[in-house]
Motif scaffolding. Structure first.
Motif, mmCIF file in Angstrom:
data_model
loop_
_atom_site.group_PDB
_atom_site.id
_atom_site.type_symbol
_atom_site.label_atom_id
_atom_site.label_comp_id
_atom_site.label_asym_id
_atom_site.label_seq_id
_atom_site.Cartn_x
_atom_site.Cartn_y
_atom_site.Cartn_z
ATOM 1 N N PRO A 79 10.294 -3.972 5.686
ATOM 2 C CA PRO A 79 8.914 -4.250 6.107
ATOM 3 C C PRO A 79 8.150 -5.059 5.059
ATOM 4 N N LYS A 80 8.444 -4.804 3.785
ATOM 5 C CA LYS A 80 7.766 -5.539 2.710
ATOM 6 C C LYS A 80 8.058 -7.042 2.825
ATOM 7 N N VAL A 82 8.921 -8.608 5.562
ATOM 8 C CA VAL A 82 8.291 -9.107 6.798
ATOM 9 C C VAL A 82 6.808 -9.404 6.529
ATOM 10 N N ALA A 83 6.147 -8.468 5.831
ATOM 11 C CA ALA A 83 4.722 -8.657 5.534
ATOM 12 C C ALA A 83 4.521 -9.874 4.637
ATOM 13 N N ALA A 87 2.180 -13.339 5.563
ATOM 14 C CA ALA A 87 0.834 -13.449 4.981
ATOM 15 C C ALA A 87 0.590 -14.748 4.232
ATOM 16 N N ASP A 104 9.983 -10.148 15.669
ATOM 17 C CA ASP A 104 10.620 -9.636 14.456
ATOM 18 C C ASP A 104 11.833 -8.816 14.867
ATOM 19 N N SER A 108 12.538 -2.442 11.026
ATOM 20 C CA SER A 108 11.286 -2.300 10.301
ATOM 21 C C SER A 108 10.419 -1.242 10.986
ATOM 22 N N GLU A 111 3.831 -0.962 11.669
ATOM 23 C CA GLU A 111 2.546 -1.192 10.997
ATOM 24 C C GLU A 111 2.276 -2.674 10.710
ATOM 25 N N VAL A 112 3.310 -3.416 10.306
ATOM 26 C CA VAL A 112 3.066 -4.809 9.888
ATOM 27 C C VAL A 112 2.534 -5.625 11.076
ATOM 28 N N ASP A 129 8.674 -6.661 18.702
ATOM 29 C CA ASP A 129 9.713 -6.110 17.838
ATOM 30 C C ASP A 129 10.999 -6.037 18.654
#
Ligand code: NAD
Length: 317
Positions: A79-80, A82-83, A87, A104, A108, A111-112, A129
């Motif tokens: 997830p990190k 992906v974020a 961004a 995506d 994951s 939340e993202v 997703d």
């Protein structure tokens, strides 16, 4: 909603793809073979060499990928990641047109995308997703199982793209946004639990003097049979292959997310937590890049021998 049907000239929509690792490399190869023009990026440019030879375009940033594509797919480790790709000024979200589509396919958590959906609500973005099962071999041969979370019309519109990467019979619309991630995490949790349970009973049975092949065949013939005992464990029993196509660091990531998910919905998961700890022990002992099935080696070490059958039987792929 922007149509993804072939244009009047028969051209397929352009797919942007970010993350050309063990999974993304096979998925993009199949999209390209199906005729989708590709715009790609990765931290490692060399991972795109074959795609670029085949006509794909390289982009310098996620923003450039999104701006040049009709839809974007990400296949990233955590997830990190992906974020991070989403961004900032050079991020994917900045490059998406209003009404644009991002799928995506990473394993994951919701939340993202949910944060972006809320922050960018006025832009009418389609954020789905669609994580997968089937290992790197399934990615390479276009036979992935795909678990899609999204609205029914979004999923129907994108089905041809999924079919270029997955088994048409096993592309499942599993619910609204976020449901794909949840289903995938539960699949992995159960599979990893099967792995630990199987390693444990095979080791105890062998220590008790039973022939490994006989024990495994007896399990297959019994009510305790599972897909893991019948098929997946054979890569170790017959070939000593612990599946380095999926790093144990990523398996630990999945198990951590699974336990986090349980916590977030208020479910106690004693067994899942224990399985996560066993995987973390194997990761600490054998390293981040060891294969996802490496926890079996913990039991082999206790047993003092590898779990290998005497006469491997060839299994159809
Ligand atoms: P991988 O580590 O092999 O590939 C990830 C790729 O993402 C790498 O090429 C890396 O360079 C790239 N990347 C990372 N950060 C980036 C950034 N900021 N910008 C551009 N590229 C970036 O991982 P994988 O095995 O392909 O797994 C991808 C996802 O699929 C994970 O979420 C994993 O859990 C899931 N998955 C893997 C398997 C498997 O068997 N390998 C099976 C099912 C699901």
């Amino acid at each position: 909603m922007t149509s993804l049907s072939p244009s009047p000239h028969g051209a397929l929509p352009t797919v942007g793809f970010i993350g050309l690792g063990n999974m993304g490399s096979g998925m993009t190869k199949n999209l390209q073979a199906a005729g989708y023009p590709l715009v790609v990026t990765d931290l490692r440019r060399e991972s795109a060499a074959t795609l670029l030879d085949g006509g794909a375009r390289w982009a310098e940033s996620p923003r450039e990928v999104a701006a040049a594509s009709d839809l974007v797919i990400t296949m990233l480790p955590t997830p990190k990641h992906v974020a991070a790709v989403a961004a900032g000024a050079d991020g994917l979200v900045a490059g998406l047109a209003d009404g644009g589509t991002w799928i995506d396919m990473s394993t994951s958590v919701p939340e993202v995308l949910e944060g972006i959906r809320q922050a960018e609500a006025h832009r009418g973005l389609h954020l789905l997703d669609a994580p997968v099962s089937g290992m790197s071999v399934g990615a390479a041969n276009g036979m992935l199982q795909i678990f899609v979370g999204g609205e029914a019309d979004e999923v129907a519109r994108l089905r041809p793209v999924f079919e270029a990467m997955g088994d048409p019979e096993r592309i499942l619309h599993v619910g609204g946004h976020g449901a794909g991630y949840a289903v995938k995490l539960m699949i992995n949790q159960l599979w990893f639990s099967h792995l630990v349970a199987t390693a444990e009973v095979l080791s105890v049975g062998v220590a008790a003097g039973v022939d490994l092949g006989v024990l495994r065949d007896a399990l297959v013939a019994s009510p305790a049979n599972s897909n893991f005992v019948e098929h997946d464990v054979l890569s170790i029993l017959d070939h000593g292959d612990y599946d380095e196509g999926f790093a144990i660091a990523l398996a630990c990531k999945d198990l951590g997310l699974s336990v986090d998910l349980a916590r977030s919905v208020g479910m106690p998961v004693e067994l899942s937590s224990l399985v996560e700890q066993i995987f973390r022990r194997a990761r600490a002992q054998y390293g981040d890049r060891a294969g996802e099935m490496t926890p079996v080696r913990l039991y082999e070490e206790l047993l003092g021998q590898d779990l290998r059958r005497e006469s491997p039987i060839e299994v159809a792929a």
